[in-house]
Design an enzyme around this catalytic site. Structure first.
Site, PDB file in Angstrom:
ATOM      1  N   LYS A 185     -17.770   2.249   6.323  1.00 60.64           N
ATOM      2  CA  LYS A 185     -17.435   0.845   6.560  1.00 60.64           C
ATOM      3  C   LYS A 185     -17.972   0.340   7.910  1.00 60.64           C
ATOM      4  O   LYS A 185     -18.385   1.148   8.766  1.00 60.64           O
ATOM      5  CB  LYS A 185     -15.913   0.683   6.468  1.00 60.64           C
TER       6      LYS A 185
ATOM      7  N   TYR B 122     -13.860  -5.890  -4.026  1.00 70.73           N
ATOM      8  CA  TYR B 122     -12.420  -5.711  -3.816  1.00 70.73           C
ATOM      9  C   TYR B 122     -11.587  -6.705  -4.643  1.00 70.73           C
ATOM     10  O   TYR B 122     -10.453  -7.024  -4.270  1.00 70.73           O
ATOM     11  CB  TYR B 122     -12.089  -5.838  -2.327  1.00 70.73           C
TER      12      TYR B 122
ATOM     13  N   PHE C  79      -3.709  -9.088   2.493  1.00 67.92           N
ATOM     14  CA  PHE C  79      -4.771  -8.649   3.406  1.00 67.92           C
ATOM     15  C   PHE C  79      -6.175  -8.928   2.882  1.00 67.92           C
ATOM     16  O   PHE C  79      -7.169  -8.590   3.528  1.00 67.92           O
ATOM     17  CB  PHE C  79      -4.606  -7.158   3.747  1.00 67.92           C
TER      18      PHE C  79
ATOM     19  N   ASN D 214     -10.792   1.395   8.559  1.00 65.85           N
ATOM     20  CA  ASN D 214     -10.454   2.808   8.351  1.00 65.85           C
ATOM     21  C   ASN D 214     -11.642   3.669   7.948  1.00 65.85           C
ATOM     22  O   ASN D 214     -11.498   4.683   7.271  1.00 65.85           O
ATOM     23  CB  ASN D 214      -9.296   2.937   7.355  1.00 65.85           C
TER      24      ASN D 214
ATOM     25  N   HIS E 167     -14.625   4.227   2.399  1.00 65.45           N
ATOM     26  CA  HIS E 167     -14.055   3.931   1.080  1.00 65.45           C
ATOM     27  C   HIS E 167     -14.474   5.036   0.128  1.00 65.45           C
ATOM     28  O   HIS E 167     -15.592   5.532   0.211  1.00 65.45           O
ATOM     29  CB  HIS E 167     -14.583   2.598   0.539  1.00 65.45           C
TER      30      HIS E 167
ATOM     31  N   GLU F 151     -18.285   1.071  -9.563  1.00 60.37           N
ATOM     32  CA  GLU F 151     -18.702   0.887  -8.172  1.00 60.37           C
ATOM     33  C   GLU F 151     -20.121   1.403  -7.934  1.00 60.37           C
ATOM     34  O   GLU F 151     -20.903   0.773  -7.214  1.00 60.37           O
ATOM     35  CB  GLU F 151     -17.709   1.587  -7.239  1.00 60.37           C
TER      36      GLU F 151
HETATM   37  P1  RTP Z   1     -10.512   2.042  -0.260  1.00 61.82           P
HETATM   38  O1  RTP Z   1     -10.284   1.297  -1.568  1.00 61.82           O
HETATM   39  O2  RTP Z   1     -11.259   1.204   0.760  1.00 61.82           O
HETATM   40  O3  RTP Z   1     -11.125   3.377  -0.483  1.00 61.82           O
HETATM   41  O4  RTP Z   1      -9.099   2.340   0.428  1.00 61.82           O
HETATM   42  P2  RTP Z   1      -7.743   2.853  -0.240  1.00 61.82           P
HETATM   43  O5  RTP Z   1      -7.944   3.054  -1.718  1.00 61.82           O
HETATM   44  O6  RTP Z   1      -7.239   3.974   0.574  1.00 61.82           O
HETATM   45  O7  RTP Z   1      -6.796   1.601   0.023  1.00 61.82           O
HETATM   46  P3  RTP Z   1      -6.582   0.273  -0.851  1.00 61.82           P
HETATM   47  O8  RTP Z   1      -5.131   0.096  -1.059  1.00 61.82           O
HETATM   48  O9  RTP Z   1      -7.489   0.268  -2.054  1.00 61.82           O
HETATM   49  O10 RTP Z   1      -7.044  -0.868   0.165  1.00 61.82           O
HETATM   50  C1  RTP Z   1      -8.405  -1.233   0.294  1.00 61.82           C
HETATM   51  C2  RTP Z   1      -8.739  -1.443   1.748  1.00 61.82           C
HETATM   52  O11 RTP Z   1      -8.091  -2.620   2.211  1.00 61.82           O
HETATM   53  C3  RTP Z   1      -7.769  -2.458   3.592  1.00 61.82           C
HETATM   54  N1  RTP Z   1      -6.326  -2.602   3.757  1.00 61.82           N
HETATM   55  N2  RTP Z   1      -5.796  -3.347   4.685  1.00 61.82           N
HETATM   56  N3  RTP Z   1      -3.979  -4.747   6.353  1.00 61.82           N
HETATM   57  C4  RTP Z   1      -3.509  -3.939   5.406  1.00 61.82           C
HETATM   58  O12 RTP Z   1      -2.325  -3.758   5.224  1.00 61.82           O
HETATM   59  C5  RTP Z   1      -4.465  -3.256   4.547  1.00 61.82           C
HETATM   60  N4  RTP Z   1      -4.179  -2.451   3.541  1.00 61.82           N
HETATM   61  C6  RTP Z   1      -5.368  -2.042   3.046  1.00 61.82           C
HETATM   62  C7  RTP Z   1      -8.259  -1.092   4.020  1.00 61.82           C
HETATM   63  O13 RTP Z   1      -9.590  -1.221   4.536  1.00 61.82           O
HETATM   64  C8  RTP Z   1      -8.261  -0.357   2.699  1.00 61.82           C
HETATM   65  O14 RTP Z   1      -9.099   0.758   2.743  1.00 61.82           O
HETATM   66 MG    MG Z   2      -8.803   1.606  -3.006  1.00 64.08          MG
END
Ligand code: RTP
Ligand code: MG
Length: 141
Positions: free
Chosen positions: A11, A51, A59, A114, A117, A128
């Site tokens: 990222k 997304y 968010f 973070n 992804h 994807e």
């Molecule tokens: P990713 O899809 O990016 O691999 O991450 P993930 O599955 O661990 O998390 P996900 O729930 O799918 O969230 C996607 C991305 O959104 C951002 N995020 N921000 N501000 C917040 O509370 C928040 N929560 C999630 C993060 O960049 C997350 O990886």
């Molecule tokens: Mg995710």
């Protein structure tokens, strides 16, 4: 064991912080193989589409701004159980909760910025990968 492919994004925060090389090394050291890789700058529609599953989340707007804030490195990774293994290597979404030795523990700056992804399942991995790569760009296809 099942050989499978997953989709990864290094990222904008990690690319800007010059952590791309170290993250790729962690991926290779974990035994995953890179089948395709390129650096791109996401457009707003691309980030919103990628997304889209989160579009109702509070968010979402911030997430899109963050994902278009600088270049990212997208890749297709392959290995036995690659999807779950890469999720484990990334660690928890919130770097503060991520386990020692994970990419997000080491390089994540916040729950949003973070570092990486990874696809969360076989169906999303397929969608994807095809969102960013044609089969001509993937080694061995
Ligand atoms: P990713 O899809 O990016 O691999 O991450 P993930 O599955 O661990 O998390 P996900 O729930 O799918 O969230 C996607 C991305 O959104 C951002 N995020 N921000 N501000 C917040 O509370 C928040 N929560 C999630 C993060 O960049 C997350 O990886
Ligand atoms: Mg995710």
């Amino acid at each position: 064991m099942t050989t499978e492919r997953t989709f990864s994004i290094i990222k904008p925060d990690a690319v800007a912080a010059k952590q791309t090389g170290a993250i790729i090394q962690m991926i290779l050291d974990a035994g995953l193989t890179v089948k395709a890789m390129k650096m791109i700058r996401l457009t707003r529609p691309q980030a919103e589409g990628f997304y889209a599953v989160h579009k109702e989340r509070p968010f979402f707007k911030d997430l899109v701004e963050y994902m278009i804030s600088g270049p990212v490195v997208v890749s297709c990774l392959e290995g036995d159980n690659a999807i779950i293994r890469y999720r484990e290597l990334m660690g928890a979404t919130d770097p503060a909760k991520a386990a020692e030795g994970t990419i997000r523990k080491k390089f994540g700056k916040s729950i949003e910025a973070n570092a990486c992804h990874g696809s969360d399942g076989p169906d999303t991995a397929k969608v994807e990968m095809s969102y960013f790569f044609s089969s001509l760009e993937i080694v061995g296809e």
